[in-house]
Design a protein around this motif. Structure first.
Motif, PDB file in Angstrom:
ATOM      1  N   TYR A 139       0.823  -1.158   0.114  1.00 42.15           N
ATOM      2  CA  TYR A 139      -0.172  -0.131   0.127  1.00 42.15           C
ATOM      3  C   TYR A 139       0.791   1.454   0.010  1.00 42.15           C
ATOM      4  O   TYR A 139       0.637   2.284  -0.369  1.00 42.15           O
ATOM      5  N   PHE A 140       2.122   1.086   0.328  1.00 44.45           N
ATOM      6  CA  PHE A 140       2.974   2.283   0.647  1.00 44.45           C
ATOM      7  C   PHE A 140       3.939   2.343  -0.743  1.00 44.45           C
ATOM      8  O   PHE A 140       4.283   1.404  -1.211  1.00 44.45           O
ATOM      9  N   SER A 141       4.359   3.248  -1.087  1.00 43.72           N
ATOM     10  CA  SER A 141       5.334   3.612  -2.062  1.00 43.72           C
ATOM     11  C   SER A 141       6.218   5.025  -1.910  1.00 43.72           C
ATOM     12  O   SER A 141       5.573   6.097  -2.181  1.00 43.72           O
ATOM     13  N   PRO A 142       7.177   4.814  -1.347  1.00 44.24           N
ATOM     14  CA  PRO A 142       8.301   6.008  -1.092  1.00 44.24           C
ATOM     15  C   PRO A 142       8.848   6.391  -2.598  1.00 44.24           C
ATOM     16  O   PRO A 142       8.944   5.596  -3.542  1.00 44.24           O
ATOM     17  N   TYR A 143       9.043   7.618  -2.577  1.00 45.40           N
ATOM     18  CA  TYR A 143       9.310   8.148  -4.113  1.00 45.40           C
ATOM     19  C   TYR A 143      10.353   9.352  -3.928  1.00 45.40           C
ATOM     20  O   TYR A 143      10.311  10.065  -2.716  1.00 45.40           O
ATOM     21  N   ILE A 144      10.944   9.692  -5.000  1.00 41.14           N
ATOM     22  CA  ILE A 144      11.657  11.264  -5.008  1.00 41.14           C
ATOM     23  C   ILE A 144      10.928  11.796  -6.028  1.00 41.14           C
ATOM     24  O   ILE A 144      10.469  11.277  -7.219  1.00 41.14           O
ATOM     25  N   GLY A 195      12.874  16.865  -3.655  1.00 36.72           N
ATOM     26  CA  GLY A 195      12.506  16.340  -2.402  1.00 36.72           C
ATOM     27  C   GLY A 195      11.977  14.757  -2.278  1.00 36.72           C
ATOM     28  O   GLY A 195      12.330  14.072  -3.164  1.00 36.72           O
ATOM     29  N   ILE A 196      11.615  14.415  -1.185  1.00 30.73           N
ATOM     30  CA  ILE A 196      11.349  12.895  -0.980  1.00 30.73           C
ATOM     31  C   ILE A 196       9.757  12.672  -0.334  1.00 30.73           C
ATOM     32  O   ILE A 196       9.039  13.698   0.135  1.00 30.73           O
ATOM     33  N   GLY A 197       9.043  11.614  -0.861  1.00 29.53           N
ATOM     34  CA  GLY A 197       7.837  11.566  -0.138  1.00 29.53           C
ATOM     35  C   GLY A 197       7.563   9.915   0.048  1.00 29.53           C
ATOM     36  O   GLY A 197       8.306   9.072  -0.610  1.00 29.53           O
ATOM     37  N   VAL A 198       6.193   9.721   0.648  1.00 29.43           N
ATOM     38  CA  VAL A 198       5.617   8.328   0.686  1.00 29.43           C
ATOM     39  C   VAL A 198       4.166   8.462   0.213  1.00 29.43           C
ATOM     40  O   VAL A 198       3.303   9.415   0.825  1.00 29.43           O
ATOM     41  N   LYS A 199       3.893   7.709  -0.543  1.00 28.39           N
ATOM     42  CA  LYS A 199       2.367   7.495  -1.057  1.00 28.39           C
ATOM     43  C   LYS A 199       1.779   6.313  -0.322  1.00 28.39           C
ATOM     44  O   LYS A 199       2.235   5.346  -0.545  1.00 28.39           O
ATOM     45  N   TYR A 200       0.493   6.648   0.053  1.00 29.52           N
ATOM     46  CA  TYR A 200      -0.298   5.698   0.521  1.00 29.52           C
ATOM     47  C   TYR A 200      -1.631   5.479  -0.166  1.00 29.52           C
ATOM     48  O   TYR A 200      -2.391   6.420  -0.220  1.00 29.52           O
ATOM     49  N   GLU A 201      -1.908   4.085  -0.503  1.00 30.44           N
ATOM     50  CA  GLU A 201      -3.105   3.848  -1.329  1.00 30.44           C
ATOM     51  C   GLU A 201      -4.283   3.745  -0.362  1.00 30.44           C
ATOM     52  O   GLU A 201      -4.422   2.526   0.296  1.00 30.44           O
ATOM     53  N   VAL A 202      -5.056   4.570   0.016  1.00 25.90           N
ATOM     54  CA  VAL A 202      -6.122   4.561   1.072  1.00 25.90           C
ATOM     55  C   VAL A 202      -7.312   3.499   0.610  1.00 25.90           C
ATOM     56  O   VAL A 202      -7.809   2.870   1.021  1.00 25.90           O
ATOM     57  N   ALA A 208      -3.001   9.040  -0.092  1.00 29.05           N
ATOM     58  CA  ALA A 208      -2.579  10.178   0.779  1.00 29.05           C
ATOM     59  C   ALA A 208      -1.042  10.229   0.706  1.00 29.05           C
ATOM     60  O   ALA A 208      -0.489   8.975   0.274  1.00 29.05           O
ATOM     61  N   ARG A 209      -0.373  11.210   0.813  1.00 26.07           N
ATOM     62  CA  ARG A 209       0.853  11.356   0.918  1.00 26.07           C
ATOM     63  C   ARG A 209       1.693  12.286   2.013  1.00 26.07           C
ATOM     64  O   ARG A 209       0.787  13.138   2.260  1.00 26.07           O
ATOM     65  N   LEU A 210       2.785  12.029   2.139  1.00 28.70           N
ATOM     66  CA  LEU A 210       3.402  12.892   3.154  1.00 28.70           C
ATOM     67  C   LEU A 210       4.805  13.308   2.202  1.00 28.70           C
ATOM     68  O   LEU A 210       5.474  12.465   1.920  1.00 28.70           O
ATOM     69  N   GLU A 211       5.167  14.494   2.167  1.00 31.04           N
ATOM     70  CA  GLU A 211       6.172  15.057   1.221  1.00 31.04           C
ATOM     71  C   GLU A 211       7.047  16.338   1.786  1.00 31.04           C
ATOM     72  O   GLU A 211       6.327  17.228   2.287  1.00 31.04           O
ATOM     73  N   ILE A 212       8.352  16.396   1.583  1.00 27.52           N
ATOM     74  CA  ILE A 212       9.151  17.132   2.050  1.00 27.52           C
ATOM     75  C   ILE A 212       9.876  17.676   0.673  1.00 27.52           C
ATOM     76  O   ILE A 212      10.648  16.870   0.037  1.00 27.52           O
TER      77      ILE A 212
END
Length: 297
Positions: A139-144, A195-202, A208-212
């Motif tokens: 469900y989680f996918s980290p990314y740049i 930046g970097i982030g992580v995506k979550y497939e709700v 939903a994503r958290l991103e810096i």
């Protein structure tokens, strides 16, 4: 009977097995979070440090925005994003440090600026390259993420009763014939987000994503501070009477803390060796567009 469709461009959605996964999945969403900056002003107490080591947490401001984008096979994507926020910094956060940071505190400068940004970004999700080796995709996918943007800023300072735009005051002699190497800085410029982030497939429709994201800038005047103090008598020679009066007051504010200070041309005001920067920490919520329900008989 259930009709099964298999192709190179689509597969059943792996959460509920009810929606087809297109090769290109579109996404539209909103962002909320915080914005902060790295400039010549403020910083942590003690000896000035580089980058995040000098970040002072007292100047986070609200940031928000919206975006649209597309993701190819959940791996490589692009998006167009608008971000709005504010940055600020002040030397008074160093109050009480009479050691290495005393000079910065006594400089007594501050600023604030609204930020409006439009960026074209690319993102890469590396873990999806290994999904075929797993029993079930995560469900989680980290990314740049990185790209290019255009942003508008306008540094201001409080003169005791109102906020004043600093760029027209030429506080370091920008545009004065006496300083031909100092050009007025543009308030709309290019930046380079990274930046970097992580995506979550709700769900099949909600992400939903958290991103810096850090913005690399090509200006040292986000806070209107970069080089040295100039001869204050030059303000009246190059500006209107009203603007000159404001410039004299806001270019050198050390006298507010120590009335004995005399402005000396060429004394240090900022550090031109390092460009300014700003960054955001944001939570993103988006809708997936393009997943269609499978046909059942």
């Amino acid at each position: 009977m259930t009709l099964c469709v298999h192709s190179l461009s689509a597969q059943y959605y792996f959460y509920d097995n009810e929606r087809l996964e297109p090769a290109v999945l579109w996404e539209a969403g909103v962002s909320v979070g915080a914005m902060n900056c790295f400039t010549d002003l403020g910083g942590k107490k003690g000896v000035g440090k580089g980058f995040i080591k000098d970040l002072n947490g007292q100047h986070y401001n609200f940031a928000g925005g919206f975006y649209v984008g597309a993701l190819y096979h959940q791996t490589i994507g692009g998006r167009l994003e608008a971000t709005f926020g504010r940055v600020s910094a002040s030397d008074n956060v160093l109050e009480g440090d009479m050691g290495a940071a005393k000079g910065r505190y006594m400089r007594n400068l501050h600023f604030r600026s609204k930020i409006a940004e439009l960026a074209l970004l690319a993102e890469f999700h590396p873990l999806t390259l290994f999904q075929s080796m797993a029993k079930e995709p995560s469900y989680f996918s980290p990314y740049i993420v990185g790209g290019i943007g255009v942003f508008h800023f306008n540094p201001e300072a409080f003169n005791g009763y109102t906020w004043v735009a600093l760029q027209p005051l030429r506080t370091e002699g920008q545009g004065f014939p006496q300083y031909p190497d100092r050009r007025p800085y543009r308030l709309t410029q290019v930046n380079f987000p990274l930046g970097i982030g992580v995506k979550y497939e709700v769900s099949a429709l909600l992400n939903a994503r958290l991103e810096i994201v850090h913005r690399i800038l090509n200006t040292d005047y986000l806070d209107d501070v970069s080089k040295q103090y100039i001869d204050p008598t030059l303000f009246s020679e190059n500006l209107s009477h009203e603007a000159a009066a404001q410039a004299v007051k806001l270019a050198d504010r050390r006298q507010e803390l120590d009335p004995s200070v005399v402005t000396t041309e060429g004394s240090i005001r900022g550090d031109p060796k390092h460009k300014d920067a700003y960054f955001t920490i944001q939570f993103k919520l988006s809708l997936s567009i393009g997943r269609t329900r499978r046909v059942k008989f």
